[in-house]
Scaffold this motif. Structure first.
Motif, PDB file in Angstrom:
ATOM      1  N   ALA A   1      -8.100   5.343  10.384  1.00 35.50           N
ATOM      2  CA  ALA A   1      -8.354   4.035   9.773  1.00 35.50           C
ATOM      3  C   ALA A   1      -7.022   3.429   9.389  1.00 35.50           C
ATOM      4  CB  ALA A   1      -9.193   4.203   8.519  1.00 35.50           C
ATOM      5  N   PRO A   2      -6.920   2.110   9.370  1.00 36.50           N
ATOM      6  CA  PRO A   2      -5.696   1.515   8.837  1.00 36.50           C
ATOM      7  C   PRO A   2      -5.632   1.781   7.342  1.00 36.50           C
ATOM      8  CG  PRO A   2      -7.317  -0.178   9.319  1.00 36.50           C
ATOM      9  CD  PRO A   2      -7.885   1.115   9.820  1.00 36.50           C
ATOM     10  N   SER A   3      -4.412   1.820   6.806  1.00 39.53           N
ATOM     11  CA  SER A   3      -4.314   2.132   5.376  1.00 39.53           C
ATOM     12  C   SER A   3      -4.949   0.995   4.579  1.00 39.53           C
ATOM     13  CB  SER A   3      -2.860   2.428   5.008  1.00 39.53           C
ATOM     14  OG  SER A   3      -2.265   1.389   4.340  1.00 39.53           O
ATOM     15  N   GLY A   4      -5.762   1.352   3.594  1.00 40.06           N
ATOM     16  CA  GLY A   4      -6.496   0.356   2.809  1.00 40.06           C
ATOM     17  C   GLY A   4      -7.957   0.255   3.207  1.00 40.06           C
TER      18      GLY A   4
ATOM     19  N   LEU B   1     -13.175   0.834   9.459  1.00 34.34           N
ATOM     20  CA  LEU B   1     -12.575  -0.503   9.323  1.00 34.34           C
ATOM     21  C   LEU B   1     -12.913  -1.131   7.973  1.00 34.34           C
ATOM     22  CD1 LEU B   1     -13.321  -2.399  12.666  1.00 34.34           C
ATOM     23  CD2 LEU B   1     -11.101  -1.683  11.795  1.00 34.34           C
ATOM     24  N   PRO B   2     -12.008  -1.944   7.460  1.00 35.57           N
ATOM     25  CA  PRO B   2     -12.376  -2.731   6.272  1.00 35.57           C
ATOM     26  C   PRO B   2     -13.283  -3.880   6.732  1.00 35.57           C
ATOM     27  CG  PRO B   2     -10.211  -3.361   7.053  1.00 35.57           C
ATOM     28  CD  PRO B   2     -10.671  -2.258   7.955  1.00 35.57           C
ATOM     29  N   PRO B   3     -14.058  -4.479   5.814  1.00 41.52           N
ATOM     30  CA  PRO B   3     -14.974  -5.545   6.240  1.00 41.52           C
ATOM     31  C   PRO B   3     -14.252  -6.789   6.749  1.00 41.52           C
ATOM     32  CG  PRO B   3     -15.072  -5.213   3.861  1.00 41.52           C
ATOM     33  CD  PRO B   3     -14.224  -4.125   4.398  1.00 41.52           C
ATOM     34  N   SER B   4     -13.051  -7.063   6.235  1.00 38.84           N
ATOM     35  CA  SER B   4     -12.309  -8.238   6.712  1.00 38.84           C
ATOM     36  C   SER B   4     -10.826  -8.018   6.424  1.00 38.84           C
ATOM     37  CB  SER B   4     -12.765  -9.507   5.973  1.00 38.84           C
ATOM     38  OG  SER B   4     -12.394  -9.405   4.615  1.00 38.84           O
ATOM     39  N   MET B   5      -9.984  -8.827   7.066  1.00 44.58           N
ATOM     40  CA  MET B   5      -8.539  -8.709   6.829  1.00 44.58           C
ATOM     41  C   MET B   5      -8.203  -9.156   5.404  1.00 44.58           C
ATOM     42  SD  MET B   5      -7.445  -7.257   9.408  1.00 44.58           S
ATOM     43  CE  MET B   5      -5.662  -7.257   9.324  1.00 44.58           C
TER      44      MET B   5
ATOM     45  N   ARG C   1      -7.291  -5.058  -1.077  1.00 42.94           N
ATOM     46  CA  ARG C   1      -7.266  -3.633  -1.458  1.00 42.94           C
ATOM     47  C   ARG C   1      -5.831  -3.100  -1.500  1.00 42.94           C
ATOM     48  NH1 ARG C   1     -12.156  -1.079   2.258  1.00 42.94           N
ATOM     49  NH2 ARG C   1     -13.811  -2.380   1.459  1.00 42.94           N
ATOM     50  N   LEU C   2      -5.001  -3.532  -0.553  1.00 40.81           N
ATOM     51  CA  LEU C   2      -3.608  -3.054  -0.528  1.00 40.81           C
ATOM     52  C   LEU C   2      -2.852  -3.559  -1.753  1.00 40.81           C
ATOM     53  CD1 LEU C   2      -2.683  -3.433   3.276  1.00 40.81           C
ATOM     54  CD2 LEU C   2      -3.081  -1.314   2.015  1.00 40.81           C
ATOM     55  N   VAL C   3      -3.096  -4.818  -2.126  1.00 40.82           N
ATOM     56  CA  VAL C   3      -2.410  -5.388  -3.301  1.00 40.82           C
ATOM     57  C   VAL C   3      -2.899  -4.690  -4.574  1.00 40.82           C
ATOM     58  CG1 VAL C   3      -2.134  -7.487  -4.696  1.00 40.82           C
ATOM     59  CG2 VAL C   3      -2.022  -7.635  -2.200  1.00 40.82           C
ATOM     60  N   ASN C   4      -4.235  -4.471  -4.649  1.00 39.92           N
ATOM     61  CA  ASN C   4      -4.825  -3.896  -5.864  1.00 39.92           C
ATOM     62  C   ASN C   4      -4.438  -2.451  -6.132  1.00 39.92           C
ATOM     63  OD1 ASN C   4      -5.974  -6.259  -6.391  1.00 39.92           O
ATOM     64  ND2 ASN C   4      -8.099  -5.568  -6.327  1.00 39.92           N
ATOM     65  N   ARG C   5      -3.957  -1.769  -5.106  1.00 38.54           N
ATOM     66  CA  ARG C   5      -3.509  -0.396  -5.347  1.00 38.54           C
ATOM     67  C   ARG C   5      -2.426  -0.358  -6.418  1.00 38.54           C
ATOM     68  NH1 ARG C   5      -2.146   2.623   0.286  1.00 38.54           N
ATOM     69  NH2 ARG C   5      -4.249   3.184   0.864  1.00 38.54           N
ATOM     70  N   GLY C   6      -1.617  -1.435  -6.408  1.00 33.31           N
ATOM     71  CA  GLY C   6      -0.598  -1.591  -7.440  1.00 33.31           C
ATOM     72  C   GLY C   6       0.528  -0.575  -7.383  1.00 33.31           C
ATOM     73  N   THR C   7       0.569   0.236  -6.331  1.00 36.58           N
ATOM     74  CA  THR C   7       1.605   1.279  -6.271  1.00 36.58           C
ATOM     75  C   THR C   7       2.787   0.846  -5.408  1.00 36.58           C
ATOM     76  OG1 THR C   7       0.347   2.268  -4.477  1.00 36.58           O
ATOM     77  CG2 THR C   7       0.088   3.284  -6.647  1.00 36.58           C
ATOM     78  N   ASP C   8       2.603  -0.209  -4.610  1.00 39.25           N
ATOM     79  CA  ASP C   8       3.638  -0.581  -3.645  1.00 39.25           C
ATOM     80  C   ASP C   8       4.278  -1.932  -3.977  1.00 39.25           C
ATOM     81  OD1 ASP C   8       3.235   1.673  -1.979  1.00 39.25           O
ATOM     82  OD2 ASP C   8       1.431   0.726  -1.192  1.00 39.25           O
ATOM     83  N   SER C   9       5.514  -2.099  -3.522  1.00 47.03           N
ATOM     84  CA  SER C   9       6.188  -3.390  -3.669  1.00 47.03           C
ATOM     85  C   SER C   9       5.516  -4.403  -2.722  1.00 47.03           C
ATOM     86  CB  SER C   9       7.654  -3.237  -3.287  1.00 47.03           C
ATOM     87  OG  SER C   9       7.726  -2.842  -1.928  1.00 47.03           O
ATOM     88  N   LYS C  10       5.830  -5.690  -2.945  1.00 46.71           N
ATOM     89  CA  LYS C  10       5.242  -6.744  -2.108  1.00 46.71           C
ATOM     90  C   LYS C  10       5.602  -6.511  -0.625  1.00 46.71           C
ATOM     91  CE  LYS C  10       4.977 -11.716  -1.738  1.00 46.71           C
ATOM     92  NZ  LYS C  10       5.769 -12.915  -1.858  1.00 46.71           N
ATOM     93  N   GLU C  11       6.867  -6.113  -0.389  1.00 48.39           N
ATOM     94  CA  GLU C  11       7.328  -5.874   0.994  1.00 48.39           C
ATOM     95  C   GLU C  11       6.516  -4.747   1.634  1.00 48.39           C
ATOM     96  OE1 GLU C  11       9.610  -6.054  -1.601  1.00 48.39           O
ATOM     97  OE2 GLU C  11       9.937  -8.165  -1.067  1.00 48.39           O
ATOM     98  N   LYS C  12       6.291  -3.696   0.869  1.00 48.61           N
ATOM     99  CA  LYS C  12       5.552  -2.527   1.369  1.00 48.61           C
ATOM    100  C   LYS C  12       4.110  -2.935   1.708  1.00 48.61           C
ATOM    101  CE  LYS C  12       6.470   1.976   1.863  1.00 48.61           C
ATOM    102  NZ  LYS C  12       7.548   2.016   2.798  1.00 48.61           N
TER     103      LYS C  12
ATOM    104  N   LYS D   1       0.698  -5.460   8.125  1.00 46.75           N
ATOM    105  CA  LYS D   1       1.046  -5.720   9.534  1.00 46.75           C
ATOM    106  C   LYS D   1       0.697  -4.512  10.402  1.00 46.75           C
ATOM    107  CE  LYS D   1       4.996  -8.660   8.836  1.00 46.75           C
ATOM    108  NZ  LYS D   1       6.429  -8.510   8.728  1.00 46.75           N
ATOM    109  N   THR D   2       1.013  -3.299   9.890  1.00 45.31           N
ATOM    110  CA  THR D   2       0.687  -2.078  10.650  1.00 45.31           C
ATOM    111  C   THR D   2      -0.819  -2.006  10.867  1.00 45.31           C
ATOM    112  OG1 THR D   2       2.524  -1.008   9.524  1.00 45.31           O
ATOM    113  CG2 THR D   2       1.013   0.444  10.690  1.00 45.31           C
ATOM    114  N   ALA D   3      -1.576  -2.312   9.806  1.00 47.36           N
ATOM    115  CA  ALA D   3      -3.044  -2.262   9.905  1.00 47.36           C
ATOM    116  C   ALA D   3      -3.537  -3.220  10.987  1.00 47.36           C
ATOM    117  CB  ALA D   3      -3.663  -2.626   8.558  1.00 47.36           C
ATOM    118  N   TYR D   4      -2.951  -4.389  11.024  1.00 43.86           N
ATOM    119  CA  TYR D   4      -3.334  -5.408  12.000  1.00 43.86           C
ATOM    120  C   TYR D   4      -3.175  -4.872  13.428  1.00 43.86           C
ATOM    121  CZ  TYR D   4      -2.854  -9.733  14.685  1.00 43.86           C
ATOM    122  OH  TYR D   4      -2.982 -10.706  15.631  1.00 43.86           O
ATOM    123  N   LYS D   5      -2.039  -4.171  13.658  1.00 49.87           N
ATOM    124  CA  LYS D   5      -1.789  -3.593  14.992  1.00 49.87           C
ATOM    125  C   LYS D   5      -2.786  -2.463  15.278  1.00 49.87           C
ATOM    126  CE  LYS D   5       3.129  -4.088  14.858  1.00 49.87           C
ATOM    127  NZ  LYS D   5       4.135  -3.191  14.311  1.00 49.87           N
TER     128      LYS D   5
END
Ligand code: 5GP
Length: 229
Positions: free
Chosen positions: A21-24, A132-136, A142-153, A159-163
């Motif tokens: 699965a893509p991360s998130g 898969l997540p239900p939508s992009m 979900r990736l933002v809400n994890r709160g563990t990563d910088s904005k760049e991360k 982007k990786t998930a998209y690919k």
């Protein structure tokens, strides 16, 4: 080992199940849920050269080794597959897998796509599930809400998930993780269905039952229970 059900004898081997699965997408939560309701499963523990995170438990989430140690293990032929992901090595040790499959236990590999495609070459009849997540939009949330990563991360992961999502057609099954409970029961349904496949039958096992079948054919009870046409 052969398993004798009443009428059929199955091969008694577990299935090899690959989940990516893509991360998130919530793969870890879904797998945890499936492990809780299905006791015929073993989750393979991978080896990695990535740094431990606060929620990691060595030997449980991963076996943590240095890059050099990992490269030694590659030379020793320890892995069923391995890949470099985000600059770190990840690999599936092959030692316990066959043992579990021979005991009739299904083995889950929670691995990324490059590794999954290698497993597909080696074990074409493994079962490949993509979550898969239900939508992009929801994935990004979900990736933002994890709160563990910088904005760049977060953006890099997005982007990786998209690919990665484009690879879904190389899998046998796709499960949308909109609600965890639903996704868990879908993955579990896939595992149960796969166990019922006719190609898992070793033998139809009626030979030793001739006497019993004869008795059933001449069963007196049938006379008292006429068949209505
Ligand atoms: P994380 O660092 O977030 O735990 O994992 C990053 C990615 O590596 C995830 O997609 C995870 O499924 C994948 N991964 C974990 N173990 C293995 C492995 O043994 N082989 C491969 N190819 N990927 C793995």
């Amino acid at each position: 080992m052969l398993f004798v059900d009443s009428i059929i004898r199955t091969k008694g081997k577990g299935n090899l199940i690959v989940i990516s699965a893509p991360s998130g997408a919530g793969k870890g939560t879904v797998i945890d849920g499936v492990m809780k309701i299905n006791n015929n499963l073993w989750l393979s523990v991978s080896m990695t050269s990535r740094k431990m995170r606060s929620n990691d438990i060595p030997g449980e989430t991963y076996f943590f080794v240095s890059k050099e140690e990992f490269e030694e293990r590659i030379k020793e032929g320890v892995f069923l597959e391995y890949a470099i992901y985000n600059g770190n090595y990840y690999g599936t040790p092959k030692d316990k897998i066959q043992e579990k499959l021979d005991q009739g236990i299904d083995v889950i590999l929670e691995i990324e796509i490059q590794g999954a495609l290698k497993v597909k070459e080696l074990v074409p009849d493994a079962i490949f599930i993509f979550i898969l997540p239900p939508s992009m939009k929801e994935l990004r949330r979900r990736l933002v809400n994890r709160g563990t990563d910088s904005k760049e991360k977060v953006l890099e992961r997005f982007k990786t998930a998209y690919k990665e999502i484009n690879e879904v057609t190389k899998y046998n099954y796709v499960v949308i993780n909109d609600e965890v409970e639903k996704a868990v029961s879908k993955v579990n349904a896939i595992l149960l269905s796969e166990r019922c496949r006719v190609d898992r039958i070793e033998d139809v096992y009626l030979d030793n039952m001739e006497e019993e079948i004869h008795e059933l054919l001449v069963d007196k009870d049938l006379d008292n229970d006429p068949i209505e046409i």
